[in-house]
Write a protein that holds these residues in place. Structure first.
Motif, mmCIF file in Angstrom:
data_model
loop_
_atom_site.group_PDB
_atom_site.id
_atom_site.type_symbol
_atom_site.label_atom_id
_atom_site.label_comp_id
_atom_site.label_asym_id
_atom_site.label_seq_id
_atom_site.Cartn_x
_atom_site.Cartn_y
_atom_site.Cartn_z
ATOM 1 N N TRP A 6 0.834 -1.185 0.000
ATOM 2 C CA TRP A 6 0.000 0.000 0.000
ATOM 3 C C TRP A 6 0.881 1.251 0.000
ATOM 4 C CZ3 TRP A 6 -5.028 -1.476 -0.272
ATOM 5 C CH2 TRP A 6 -5.346 -2.755 0.184
ATOM 6 N N VAL A 7 0.541 2.212 -0.834
ATOM 7 C CA VAL A 7 1.260 3.489 -0.857
ATOM 8 C C VAL A 7 0.245 4.607 -0.658
ATOM 9 C CG1 VAL A 7 3.164 2.682 -2.280
ATOM 10 C CG2 VAL A 7 1.130 3.596 -3.376
ATOM 11 N N SER A 8 0.665 5.662 -0.019
ATOM 12 C CA SER A 8 -0.250 6.732 0.366
ATOM 13 C C SER A 8 -0.587 7.640 -0.812
ATOM 14 C CB SER A 8 0.364 7.569 1.483
ATOM 15 O OG SER A 8 1.463 8.317 0.982
ATOM 16 N N GLU A 9 -1.638 8.413 -0.602
ATOM 17 C CA GLU A 9 -2.095 9.346 -1.636
ATOM 18 C C GLU A 9 -1.009 10.365 -1.974
ATOM 19 O OE1 GLU A 9 -5.238 12.992 -1.590
ATOM 20 O OE2 GLU A 9 -6.002 11.060 -0.943
ATOM 21 N N GLN A 10 -0.357 10.914 -0.952
ATOM 22 C CA GLN A 10 0.635 11.962 -1.199
ATOM 23 C C GLN A 10 1.871 11.429 -1.908
ATOM 24 O OE1 GLN A 10 2.962 14.199 2.003
ATOM 25 N NE2 GLN A 10 1.370 15.700 1.497
ATOM 26 N N SER A 11 2.287 10.202 -1.582
ATOM 27 C CA SER A 11 3.459 9.631 -2.257
ATOM 28 C C SER A 11 3.194 9.416 -3.740
ATOM 29 C CB SER A 11 3.872 8.319 -1.591
ATOM 30 O OG SER A 11 2.839 7.354 -1.680
ATOM 31 N N LEU A 12 1.932 9.123 -4.107
ATOM 32 C CA LEU A 12 1.572 9.012 -5.518
ATOM 33 C C LEU A 12 1.520 10.379 -6.184
ATOM 34 C CD1 LEU A 12 -1.250 6.300 -5.514
ATOM 35 C CD2 LEU A 12 1.035 6.091 -6.485
ATOM 36 N N GLN A 13 0.924 11.351 -5.491
ATOM 37 C CA GLN A 13 0.807 12.688 -6.052
ATOM 38 C C GLN A 13 2.169 13.303 -6.336
ATOM 39 O OE1 GLN A 13 -1.905 14.320 -2.971
ATOM 40 N NE2 GLN A 13 -3.069 15.119 -4.705
ATOM 41 N N LYS A 14 3.112 13.078 -5.431
ATOM 42 C CA LYS A 14 4.437 13.663 -5.588
ATOM 43 C C LYS A 14 5.350 12.835 -6.480
ATOM 44 C CE LYS A 14 4.650 16.343 -1.314
ATOM 45 N NZ LYS A 14 5.456 16.638 -0.097
ATOM 46 N N GLY A 15 4.937 11.629 -6.820
ATOM 47 C CA GLY A 15 5.759 10.789 -7.688
ATOM 48 C C GLY A 15 7.050 10.340 -7.029
ATOM 49 N N ILE A 16 6.982 9.953 -5.754
ATOM 50 C CA ILE A 16 8.189 9.534 -5.031
ATOM 51 C C ILE A 16 8.582 8.135 -5.481
ATOM 52 C CG2 ILE A 16 9.199 9.101 -2.766
ATOM 53 C CD1 ILE A 16 7.227 11.115 -1.608
ATOM 54 N N LEU A 17 9.764 8.005 -6.032
ATOM 55 C CA LEU A 17 10.217 6.728 -6.584
ATOM 56 C C LEU A 17 10.693 5.783 -5.487
ATOM 57 C CD1 LEU A 17 12.199 8.111 -9.649
ATOM 58 C CD2 LEU A 17 9.979 6.985 -9.674
ATOM 59 N N PRO A 18 10.653 4.456 -5.749
ATOM 60 C CA PRO A 18 11.056 3.471 -4.736
ATOM 61 C C PRO A 18 12.457 3.680 -4.184
ATOM 62 C CG PRO A 18 9.908 2.388 -6.519
ATOM 63 C CD PRO A 18 10.089 3.818 -6.938
ATOM 64 N N GLU A 19 13.354 4.276 -4.952
ATOM 65 C CA GLU A 19 14.725 4.482 -4.460
ATOM 66 C C GLU A 19 14.777 5.419 -3.258
ATOM 67 O OE1 GLU A 19 16.893 7.417 -7.342
ATOM 68 O OE2 GLU A 19 15.398 6.302 -8.517
ATOM 69 N N TYR A 20 13.712 6.175 -3.035
ATOM 70 C CA TYR A 20 13.662 7.096 -1.901
ATOM 71 C C TYR A 20 12.774 6.573 -0.765
ATOM 72 C CZ TYR A 20 15.539 10.298 -5.413
ATOM 73 O OH TYR A 20 16.304 10.880 -6.390
ATOM 74 N N TRP A 21 12.153 5.432 -0.926
ATOM 75 C CA TRP A 21 11.215 4.933 0.078
ATOM 76 C C TRP A 21 11.901 4.572 1.387
ATOM 77 C CZ3 TRP A 21 7.470 1.172 -2.981
ATOM 78 C CH2 TRP A 21 6.726 1.941 -3.906
ATOM 79 N N LEU A 22 13.134 4.083 1.309
ATOM 80 C CA LEU A 22 13.845 3.645 2.513
ATOM 81 C C LEU A 22 14.540 4.788 3.235
ATOM 82 C CD1 LEU A 22 15.364 0.274 1.227
ATOM 83 C CD2 LEU A 22 13.246 0.649 2.491
ATOM 84 N N ASN A 23 14.476 5.987 2.691
ATOM 85 C CA ASN A 23 15.070 7.165 3.319
ATOM 86 C C ASN A 23 14.017 7.834 4.195
ATOM 87 O OD1 ASN A 23 16.185 9.640 4.000
ATOM 88 N ND2 ASN A 23 17.130 9.956 2.011
#
Length: 242
Positions: A6-23
């Motif tokens: 599951w990914v949040s609404e804001q993470s989709l809106q901002k287009g945050i790529l998986p390479e930044y998920w662990l930061n």
């Protein structure tokens, strides 16, 4: 990252790529499968031990079978803890997209408001599928700043081959097959799972799964899609180059 569901609404809106998920300066991962931005985490007052739901396996017996053979089975239930954190409620929510006339929309809202009294599902007498209250909030779907692809939030059955050709990344799942007391076993059908990527917005279709093919049982395969941020294109464009 493979555990993420599951990914949040804001993470989709901002287009945050998986390479930044662990930061953790960008995103917070909860329960090993829920992703939210750091801003959402702080605004909602969540903690890293927040539990959204749990799966529980329950042993069951087919009491109506005349033989003991294959009479036991396991049923998976979802338990929602109903945690309240200040102004944030952790319950079950769903999107509803419609183009109904005012009279039809009011009739549907009346049906939804009956859920606290009637419940939902086949085990209401034992406490499953109960609702304390229903809150209907009318709003627009989240829209990224720029997009060129779409992602479905629902199970989809493309209405024709042309729509099927728009699917770039997807997985299939089989649905149907439930046995009814009156009409026997319903037909099985393949559907595209949630989270698939399409080049264009799909319409989808209603699928007749009735044994007699008389539309007495229909499965909803209409597409419920949202635009996908342009950043995510780099995921498959880079893979194509390699």
């Amino acid at each position: 990252l493979k555990k993420m569901q599951w990914v949040s609404e804001q993470s989709l809106q901002k287009g945050i790529l998986p390479e930044y998920w662990l930061n953790e300066s960008n995103c917070i991962i909860l329960d090993s499968r829920f992703l939210c931005t750091k801003e959402e985490f702080q605004r909602l007052g969540l903690s890293k031990d927040t539990v959204f739901y749990r799966e529980v396996q329950l042993p069951k017996v087919k009491v109506h079978d005349t033989t003991k053979e294959n009479s036991t089975y396991t049923q998976e239930n979802l338990l929602f803890p109903g945690i309240k954190k200040e102004n944030t409620n952790i319950f079950m929510y769903f999107f509803l997209q419609h183009q109904l006339e005012p009279q039809e929309w009011n009739a549907l809202k009346t049906c939804l408001n009956l859920l606290p009294d009637e419940g939902l599902g086949g085990e209401r007498s034992t406490g499953a599928g109960k609702f304390q209250s229903i809150c209907i909030q009318e709003d627009n779907l989240p829209m990224p700043d720029s997009y060129s692809y779409f992602m479905n939030l629902s199970l989809v059955s493309p209405k024709d081959q042309q729509e099927m050709n728009q699917a770039n990344f997807y997985r299939l799942i089989r649905r149907g097959g439930r046995r009814t007391a009156k009409d026997g076993q319903l037909k099985l059908t393949n559907m595209i799972q949630e989270g698939a990527v399409f080049e264009q917005e799909l319409e989808g279709r209603l699928i007749d799964i009735s044994p007699q093919a008389n539309n007495s049982y229909l499965r909803n395969g209409k597409a419920f899609s949202i635009p996908l941020h342009k950043n995510f294109e780099t995921l498959w464009n880079t893979n194509n180059i390699n």
